[in-house]
Write an enzyme that holds these catalytic residues in place. Structure first.
Site, PDB file in Angstrom:
ATOM      1  N   HIS A  83       0.896  -1.049   0.001  1.00 47.43           N
ATOM      2  CA  HIS A  83       0.035   0.095   0.109  1.00 47.43           C
ATOM      3  C   HIS A  83       0.856   1.325  -0.061  1.00 47.43           C
ATOM      4  O   HIS A  83       0.794   2.281  -0.810  1.00 47.43           O
ATOM      5  CB  HIS A  83      -0.879  -0.095   1.287  1.00 47.43           C
ATOM      6  CG  HIS A  83      -1.871  -1.305   1.223  1.00 47.43           C
ATOM      7  ND1 HIS A  83      -2.685  -1.443   2.255  1.00 47.43           N
ATOM      8  CD2 HIS A  83      -2.323  -2.073   0.210  1.00 47.43           C
ATOM      9  CE1 HIS A  83      -3.292  -2.486   2.214  1.00 47.43           C
ATOM     10  NE2 HIS A  83      -3.078  -2.872   0.808  1.00 47.43           N
ATOM     11  N   ASP A 244      -3.068  -2.836  -5.012  1.00 44.03           N
ATOM     12  CA  ASP A 244      -1.949  -3.823  -4.734  1.00 44.03           C
ATOM     13  C   ASP A 244      -1.148  -3.931  -5.894  1.00 44.03           C
ATOM     14  O   ASP A 244       0.142  -3.921  -5.770  1.00 44.03           O
ATOM     15  CB  ASP A 244      -2.777  -5.071  -4.187  1.00 44.03           C
ATOM     16  CG  ASP A 244      -3.417  -5.144  -2.739  1.00 44.03           C
ATOM     17  OD1 ASP A 244      -2.875  -4.406  -2.097  1.00 44.03           O
ATOM     18  OD2 ASP A 244      -4.105  -6.107  -2.505  1.00 44.03           O
ATOM     19  N   HIS A 267      -0.708 -11.114  -5.143  1.00 41.25           N
ATOM     20  CA  HIS A 267       0.740 -10.628  -4.643  1.00 41.25           C
ATOM     21  C   HIS A 267       1.744 -11.675  -5.383  1.00 41.25           C
ATOM     22  O   HIS A 267       2.836 -11.418  -6.234  1.00 41.25           O
ATOM     23  CB  HIS A 267       0.937 -10.521  -3.141  1.00 41.25           C
ATOM     24  CG  HIS A 267       0.097  -9.392  -2.648  1.00 41.25           C
ATOM     25  ND1 HIS A 267       0.104  -8.091  -2.944  1.00 41.25           N
ATOM     26  CD2 HIS A 267      -0.779  -9.555  -1.747  1.00 41.25           C
ATOM     27  CE1 HIS A 267      -0.552  -7.682  -2.095  1.00 41.25           C
ATOM     28  NE2 HIS A 267      -1.197  -8.070  -1.292  1.00 41.25           N
TER      29      HIS A 267
END
Length: 297
Positions: A83, A244, A267
């Protein structure tokens, strides 16, 4: 094309404090100006017996389960960087020291907005070195089951993300944006991370989400969103996934001139895409643009 400009750092230091999402540990974060050519470097101020600097670079990403973790050669790590990294990327912060007195970036409200506000508080300063960016020349794609992430040529930085959670309040959502500082501030920065109540106990048994709460995440229980006040955007979930991705891609160390597309990616796949790109020198080039400035950094 991206505009000609020089690298940028902060005008002053600024401080924020909160709790780690996964560790549940209180942490104080200080952003400080850094010299040209530094990049984004996290500094663990609570560690003094070995190298405590961890550059936010692709080859130092060591874990991607529910967050991005970077670790240096001395074994010093920093978790949940995505973030803050998204805010650095979108606001064109090339060089910054990020001091932490704990192992994890504070989650704050679960979005990038507190980090945008932190950077605004610090102010911005242009530097001597022209800014470099990575231009995508040919498509690069990674696929894992029904998940996909790709980078393709484009004349600006664009992000398209698609998610699908059938039978939940999320459903099918798509966001497609040209990423500028203004569009990030208005369309993505405030979008919060999210999770399902029935998965919280399992996460905590695995040592994760110990600091999670309705104050820093959207929590879904069956077909109900538990947060008072509901959502900040009708499609807040996919906007957060785009946020993200912007943070995960910034471990390339420079802005991107190209189009990112993610379908149910996370991710892990975002980092796999970064590594796939770096393994394909024919697929990109590094371009430097900027005006000659006498002495500003």
């Amino acid at each position: 094309m991206l505009p000609d400009q020089n690298e940028q750092t902060l005008a002053h230091a600024a401080i924020i404090a909160g709790m780690g999402l996964h560790t549940g540990v209180p942490v104080r974060m200080v952003v400080r100006p850094a010299p040209s050519g530094t990049g984004v470097v996290f500094v663990r101020s609570d560690i003094t017996d070995r190298d405590n600097k961890v550059p936010a670079l692709a080859h130092l990403v060591t874990q991607t389960r529910l967050g991005t973790v970077i670790t240096n050669a001395a074994g010093v790590s920093v978790s949940t960087i995505e973030h803050a990294m998204a805010a650095f990327a979108a606001l064109s912060i090339d060089n910054v020291y990020v001091e932490l007195d704990g192992p994890e970036v504070p989650i704050m409200d679960g979005s990038a907005l507190p980090f945008v506000q932190l950077l605004d508080q610090a102010g911005f300063r242009r530097q001597v070195m022209p800014q470099s960016y990575i231009e995508i020349l040919s498509p690069v794609e990674v696929i894992e089951d029904d998940k996909r992430a790709s980078l393709t040529p484009a004349d600006q930085f664009e992000v398209r993300f698609e998610i699908d959670f059938p039978g939940t309040p999320i459903g099918h959502q798509v966001v497609d944006l040209a990423i500028t500082e203004q569009s990030f501030r208005e369309e993505l920065a405030a979008a919060r991370t999210f999770g399902f109540l029935d998965g919280v106990e399992a996460l905590r048994k695995a040592g994760l989400a110990r600091g999670g709460s309705l104050d820093n995440a959207i929590v879904i229980d069956g077909d109900v969103i538990l947060n008072e006040g509901g959502l900040r955007f009708v499609d807040e979930f996919v906007r957060h996934k785009a946020l993200d991705a912007i943070g995960d891609l910034y471990v390339l160390g420079m802005p991107i001139l190209g189009r990112f597309e993610g379908i149910r990616a996370g991710h892990g796949l975002n980092n796999a895409l970064v590594r796939a790109l770096l393994s394909r020198p024919d697929a990109y080039r590094i371009v430097t643009r900027g005006a000659a400035l006498a002495d500003v950094g």
